[in-house]
Design a protein around this motif. Structure first.
Motif: not given
Length: 161
Positions: A81-105
């Motif tokens: 479902l996800l595109n790597p270019g789009v994910l990199r571009r909008i990552w900072r603008h996503l409102h994610l739970p801290a657990k999800v953001r920390s695991e991905w980063e």
């Protein structure tokens, strides 16, 4: 018959309590960057029209990516479902739970780095451009539907190289 609560831990398996699914490599993602994205039923309930999100609309694009990142059952869904270019571009603008953001980063440190100037216009590959042109001629709708002017110019210059 009286209600008996489940004792097998089902209440702990919700999306807020389970470990988020994170693929090993961002390059494994192969979702579309333009057109319509239909979320699976378990990610968004209700009529099909509520699960269809236009990836060209920035608000719907963020909503789609937030939903997939938080609700995906496994890495296969994320890869599809996800595109790597789009994910990199909008990552900072996503409102994610801290657990999800920390695991991905933690798995992908490049997401935590400041954004580069190259994030202005998403790249569109020649296959997506050809599919969109074909759909414009035939009138059939699928996941790749429309391209913005900037995306068409980017794809034309990329295919000319």
């Amino acid at each position: 018959m009286p209600y008996v609560a489940a004792r097998d831990g089902r209440q702990q398996r919700g999306p807020t309590n389970r470990a988020p699914s994170v693929p090993d490599r961002l390059d494994d993602l192969h979702g579309h960057s333009v057109g319509l994205l239909e979320l699976p039923k378990h990610m968004a309930s209700g009529h099909r029209s509520r699960r269809l999100l236009d990836l060209e609309d920035p608000a719907q694009q963020r909503q789609a990516y937030q939903t997939v990142l938080c609700q995906a059952a496994d890495c296969c869904e994320i890869n599809d479902l996800l595109n790597p270019g789009v994910l990199r571009r909008i990552w900072r603008h996503l409102h994610l739970p801290a657990k999800v953001r920390s695991e991905w980063e933690a798995r992908h440190p490049s997401l935590a780095q400041p954004a580069l100037a190259a994030e202005q216009a998403p790249a569109v590959d020649a296959a997506e451009l050809a599919a969109a042109r074909l759909r414009q001629r035939t009138g059939r709708r699928t996941r790749v539907d429309r391209l913005t002017a900037a995306q068409m110019i980017g794809a034309r210059t990329a295919s000319a190289r």
